[in-house]
Enzyme design. Structure first.
Site, short mmCIF file in Angstrom:
data_model
loop_
_atom_site.label_atom_id
_atom_site.label_comp_id
_atom_site.label_asym_id
_atom_site.label_seq_id
_atom_site.Cartn_x
_atom_site.Cartn_y
_atom_site.Cartn_z
N GLY A 155 30.33 55.38 47.93
CA GLY A 155 29.41 56.51 48.05
C GLY A 155 30.03 57.84 47.67
O GLY A 155 29.37 58.86 47.69
N CYS A 156 31.31 57.82 47.33
CA CYS A 156 31.98 59.04 46.89
C CYS A 156 32.04 59.03 45.36
O CYS A 156 32.37 58.01 44.76
CB CYS A 156 33.40 59.12 47.45
SG CYS A 156 33.47 59.32 49.24
N ALA A 157 31.74 60.16 44.75
CA ALA A 157 31.81 60.25 43.29
C ALA A 157 33.27 60.18 42.83
O ALA A 157 33.58 59.52 41.85
CB ALA A 157 31.17 61.54 42.80
N SER A 158 34.16 60.86 43.54
CA SER A 158 35.59 60.78 43.26
C SER A 158 36.12 59.54 43.96
O SER A 158 35.51 59.00 44.87
CB SER A 158 36.33 62.00 43.82
OG SER A 158 35.78 63.18 43.33
#
Length: 145
Positions: free
Chosen positions: A46-49
């Site tokens: 769920g984290c872009a990074s």
């Protein structure tokens, strides 16, 4: 660095450029994870990074959880550091009952983070609280045996 240190520093910093620099700086203070800890099991979905989170569960009926974390993005690594300062070293039951996103709102991040980063912070908080719930559930399952 404690969460109180972070909130006090935020109160002294007037503009968001200074606050972002501070967040990046505290992110740099996080110890690096070992390469074998940067794996898919530890990656926060769920984290872009890329964000990796390692949970260590202590012993007992209400174990203390400690966390290690890292990101490949500077600001996000700082957000990881803030989150870990809030949760690490607390009992599992206390972690389950606390939502660090409220702290992020109080510090003003809600207005100054992109929706993508806010979603990533939420995913990290959800993961930490899920790990705490598992630690409590696992211990209660042992008690029932």
């Amino acid at each position: 660095m404690t969460i109180d240190d972070i909130t006090e520093a935020f109160a002294l910093l007037d503009d968001w450029e200074e606050r972002y620099r501070y967040v990046i700086e505290i992110g740099r203070s996080l110890p690096e994870l070992r390469p074998d800890q940067r794996n898919e099991d530890n990656r926060v979905k769920g984290c872009a990074s890329n964000v990796w989170l390692v949970t260590h569960v202590g012993d007992g009926a209400n174990p203390i959880l400690t966390f290690e974390g890292e990101s490949d993005a500077h600001i996000v690594k700082g957000l990881v550091a803030v989150t870990l300062a809030f949760y690490s070293g607390k009992h599992a039951v206390d972690i389950v009952g606390q939502d660090a996103f409220e702290l992020f709102r109080q510090l003003g991040f809600e207005q100054h983070l992109t929706p993508q980063r806010s979603n990533g912070v939420r995913s990290m908080i959800d993961r930490i609280r899920r790990d705490a719930r598992r630690a409590v559930s696992a211990d209660q399952a042992v008690l029932k045996d």
